[in-house]
Design a protein around this motif. Structure first.
Motif, mmCIF file in Angstrom:
data_model
loop_
_atom_site.group_PDB
_atom_site.id
_atom_site.type_symbol
_atom_site.label_atom_id
_atom_site.label_comp_id
_atom_site.label_asym_id
_atom_site.label_seq_id
_atom_site.Cartn_x
_atom_site.Cartn_y
_atom_site.Cartn_z
ATOM 1 N N LYS A 139 0.829 -1.198 0.000
ATOM 2 C CA LYS A 139 0.000 0.000 0.000
ATOM 3 C C LYS A 139 0.865 1.250 0.000
ATOM 4 O O LYS A 139 1.868 1.326 0.704
ATOM 5 N N ILE A 140 0.463 2.242 -0.800
ATOM 6 C CA ILE A 140 1.070 3.567 -0.757
ATOM 7 C C ILE A 140 0.001 4.558 -0.321
ATOM 8 O O ILE A 140 -1.090 4.608 -0.888
ATOM 9 N N PHE A 141 0.314 5.320 0.711
ATOM 10 C CA PHE A 141 -0.592 6.320 1.262
ATOM 11 C C PHE A 141 -0.136 7.685 0.763
ATOM 12 O O PHE A 141 0.981 8.111 1.035
ATOM 13 N N LEU A 142 -0.988 8.378 0.018
ATOM 14 C CA LEU A 142 -0.677 9.693 -0.535
ATOM 15 C C LEU A 142 -1.480 10.762 0.190
ATOM 16 O O LEU A 142 -2.697 10.634 0.331
ATOM 17 N N THR A 143 -0.814 11.819 0.621
ATOM 18 C CA THR A 143 -1.494 12.896 1.328
ATOM 19 C C THR A 143 -1.467 14.178 0.491
ATOM 20 O O THR A 143 -0.784 14.259 -0.526
ATOM 21 N N GLY A 144 -2.222 15.176 0.949
ATOM 22 C CA GLY A 144 -2.152 16.516 0.363
ATOM 23 C C GLY A 144 -2.735 16.668 -1.024
ATOM 24 O O GLY A 144 -2.348 17.577 -1.751
ATOM 25 N N LEU A 145 -3.698 15.836 -1.400
ATOM 26 C CA LEU A 145 -4.256 15.930 -2.759
ATOM 27 C C LEU A 145 -4.988 17.243 -2.998
ATOM 28 O O LEU A 145 -5.089 17.695 -4.136
ATOM 29 N N ASN A 146 -5.480 17.877 -1.943
ATOM 30 C CA ASN A 146 -6.218 19.120 -2.139
ATOM 31 C C ASN A 146 -5.316 20.294 -2.511
ATOM 32 O O ASN A 146 -5.810 21.374 -2.850
ATOM 33 N N TYR A 147 -3.993 20.088 -2.448
ATOM 34 C CA TYR A 147 -3.041 21.108 -2.887
ATOM 35 C C TYR A 147 -2.583 20.867 -4.328
ATOM 36 O O TYR A 147 -1.784 21.635 -4.868
ATOM 37 N N LEU A 148 -3.069 19.807 -4.929
ATOM 38 C CA LEU A 148 -2.643 19.422 -6.273
ATOM 39 C C LEU A 148 -2.873 20.499 -7.327
ATOM 40 O O LEU A 148 -2.007 20.701 -8.187
ATOM 41 N N PRO A 149 -4.014 21.216 -7.331
ATOM 42 C CA PRO A 149 -4.215 22.249 -8.365
ATOM 43 C C PRO A 149 -3.112 23.295 -8.403
ATOM 44 O O PRO A 149 -2.803 23.845 -9.463
ATOM 45 N N THR A 150 -2.491 23.573 -7.251
ATOM 46 C CA THR A 150 -1.390 24.548 -7.198
ATOM 47 C C THR A 150 -0.095 23.945 -7.738
ATOM 48 O O THR A 150 0.610 24.567 -8.533
ATOM 49 N N HIS A 151 0.223 22.735 -7.330
ATOM 50 C CA HIS A 151 1.520 22.149 -7.655
ATOM 51 C C HIS A 151 1.586 21.521 -9.046
ATOM 52 O O HIS A 151 2.676 21.285 -9.556
ATOM 53 N N ILE A 152 0.446 21.251 -9.659
ATOM 54 C CA ILE A 152 0.469 20.614 -10.968
ATOM 55 C C ILE A 152 0.873 21.585 -12.072
ATOM 56 O O ILE A 152 1.164 21.182 -13.199
ATOM 57 N N LYS A 153 0.936 22.856 -11.762
ATOM 58 C CA LYS A 153 1.270 23.857 -12.772
ATOM 59 C C LYS A 153 2.756 23.870 -13.115
ATOM 60 O O LYS A 153 3.159 24.441 -14.131
ATOM 61 N N ASN A 154 3.561 23.267 -12.263
ATOM 62 C CA ASN A 154 5.013 23.273 -12.454
ATOM 63 C C ASN A 154 5.554 21.860 -12.238
ATOM 64 O O ASN A 154 5.243 21.234 -11.229
ATOM 65 N N VAL A 155 6.360 21.369 -13.188
ATOM 66 C CA VAL A 155 6.804 19.982 -13.105
ATOM 67 C C VAL A 155 7.686 19.733 -11.885
ATOM 68 O O VAL A 155 7.616 18.667 -11.268
ATOM 69 N N SER A 156 8.510 20.713 -11.500
ATOM 70 C CA SER A 156 9.365 20.529 -10.316
ATOM 71 C C SER A 156 8.523 20.411 -9.050
ATOM 72 O O SER A 156 8.790 19.573 -8.184
ATOM 73 N N SER A 157 7.499 21.246 -8.962
ATOM 74 C CA SER A 157 6.613 21.203 -7.808
ATOM 75 C C SER A 157 5.798 19.916 -7.788
ATOM 76 O O SER A 157 5.624 19.279 -6.747
ATOM 77 N N LEU A 158 5.307 19.503 -8.953
ATOM 78 C CA LEU A 158 4.552 18.258 -9.056
ATOM 79 C C LEU A 158 5.401 17.069 -8.616
ATOM 80 O O LEU A 158 4.943 16.192 -7.877
ATOM 81 N N ASN A 159 6.651 17.051 -9.058
ATOM 82 C CA ASN A 159 7.560 15.978 -8.663
ATOM 83 C C ASN A 159 7.861 16.013 -7.173
ATOM 84 O O ASN A 159 7.826 14.979 -6.494
ATOM 85 N N HIS A 160 8.161 17.193 -6.676
ATOM 86 C CA HIS A 160 8.571 17.332 -5.279
ATOM 87 C C HIS A 160 7.513 16.824 -4.317
ATOM 88 O O HIS A 160 7.822 16.103 -3.347
ATOM 89 N N TYR A 161 6.259 17.164 -4.565
ATOM 90 C CA TYR A 161 5.201 16.857 -3.611
ATOM 91 C C TYR A 161 4.487 15.530 -3.874
ATOM 92 O O TYR A 161 3.884 14.970 -2.958
ATOM 93 N N TYR A 162 4.554 15.026 -5.105
ATOM 94 C CA TYR A 162 3.733 13.858 -5.417
ATOM 95 C C TYR A 162 4.491 12.739 -6.140
ATOM 96 O O TYR A 162 4.643 11.640 -5.604
ATOM 97 N N ILE A 163 4.963 13.004 -7.367
ATOM 98 C CA ILE A 163 5.492 11.919 -8.197
ATOM 99 C C ILE A 163 6.786 11.350 -7.617
ATOM 100 O O ILE A 163 6.970 10.124 -7.560
ATOM 101 N N HIS A 164 7.672 12.218 -7.179
ATOM 102 C CA HIS A 164 8.887 11.772 -6.501
ATOM 103 C C HIS A 164 8.535 10.893 -5.308
ATOM 104 O O HIS A 164 9.168 9.847 -5.066
ATOM 105 N N THR A 165 7.505 11.283 -4.567
ATOM 106 C CA THR A 165 7.079 10.522 -3.389
ATOM 107 C C THR A 165 6.640 9.109 -3.762
ATOM 108 O O THR A 165 6.990 8.136 -3.086
ATOM 109 N N ILE A 166 5.868 8.995 -4.852
ATOM 110 C CA ILE A 166 5.393 7.675 -5.273
ATOM 111 C C ILE A 166 6.568 6.779 -5.648
ATOM 112 O O ILE A 166 6.639 5.609 -5.231
#
Length: 299
Positions: A139-166
């Motif tokens: 199981k992978i537990f992902l948090t902070g999805l409600n901040y996704l609209p802000t971070h998805i605008k920039n690939v570095s931010s998207l990676n830092h908070y979500y994709i890198h984590t996965i």
């Protein structure tokens, strides 16, 4: 004395109920008070069934289930739209990336069988927060999805908070299957500081100490996961620039580590991490260019 009296009344009541129930010749089977799965399926549920459940036996949970989280943190449900976006991102940038590089057999065998997502980060008392966790290799537990609209605008931010984590958490899962080589622990063996990684000077001088991120100083397990996930989610140019900014001795240590990671993935899983990185970068470019509809629920 009072407690005993109440207990006696309760026993009488139970006996009366039992007598009444036993007096019926046949049980009433017209309904059951035990209900399971009463939630009506929506378009997203059907999309998840077609894209997660059926091909990979993966359960992507987006409805709030307190038992799936950590009771030590205040959590809120993920917004419906953000959960849809994240499910598309995990599918395109993670699951299908490994399909392309290692084959669907690898994905079906090793990828976690559950994703559980919530809307808020897991905040700690030291002003840090947990981006995600891997539990029991399943199981992978992902948090902070409600901040996704802000971070998805920039690939570095998207990676830092979500994709890198996965990818980081998936590395832990792979490590439970094939252990981290012993020589990795020796490269910067005296540099791990456990819970102090986010304190000065460790939170600013990690590169000088031979670590790719501050969090890599926590332990050799986190260090290994940070090296692999950081490498494959970074462009070749940004990775090289990071290494160039490190002192020579530290750069040598970082290069030793990534070589061990490269051999580990190739020997144990037949995965070339350079091919893996190139595939992720191409897919990330597709996301940033708007080539992938992250809200499409057509099955």
């Amino acid at each position: 004395m009072k407690t005993t009296h109440i207990f006696g009344l309760m026993m009488l009541a139970v006996s009366a109920m039992a007598f009444t129930a036993c007096s019926d010749d046949e049980p009433d089977t017209s309904y059951s008070v035990i209900t399971t799965g009463n939630t009506e399926l929506n378009d997203f549920d059907r999309w998840l069934r077609a894209n997660y459940n059926e091909p990979y036996n993966i359960d992507f949970k987006y409805r709030y289930e307190d038992i799936q989280g950590d009771f030590n943190y205040y959590l809120v449900p993920a917004r419906y739209e953000d959960a849809i976006t994240m499910a598309h991102l995990v599918k395109y940038l993670c699951i299908e990336t490994y399909n392309e590089v290692a084959g669907t057999d690898f994905t079906c065998r090793y990828f976690p069988k559950m994703f559980y997502s919530t809307g808020e980060w897991e905040w700690n008392n030291n002003n840090t927060f947990i981006l995600g966790t891997a539990e029991g290799g399943r199981k992978i537990f992902l948090t902070g999805l409600n901040y996704l609209p802000t971070h998805i605008k920039n690939v570095s931010s998207l990676n830092h908070y979500y994709i890198h984590t996965i990818h980081h958490e998936f590395t832990h899962i792979l490590n439970q299957t094939k252990s981290i080589p012993a020589d990795y622990q020796l490269v910067t063996g005296t540099g791990y500081v456990a819970g102090s990684w986010n304190e000065y000077p460790y939170n600013t001088e990690y590169l000088q100490n031979g670590f790719i991120t501050a969090y890599a100083q926590h332990s050799y397990q986190e260090d290994f996961a940070e090296m692999l996930s950081g490498y494959i989610t970074s462009t070749a140019e940004s990775w090289d620039a990071t290494l160039e900014s490190a002192p020579e001795a530290s750069r040598t240590a970082l290069l030793q580590k990534i070589d061990i990671v490269r051999d580990y993935m190739l020997i144990n899983f037949d995965i070339d991490i350079d091919e893996l990185r190139n595939t992720i970068q191409r897919r990330q470019d597709d996301i940033m260019a708007g080539k992938i509809d992250l809200s499409d629920l057509s099955v």
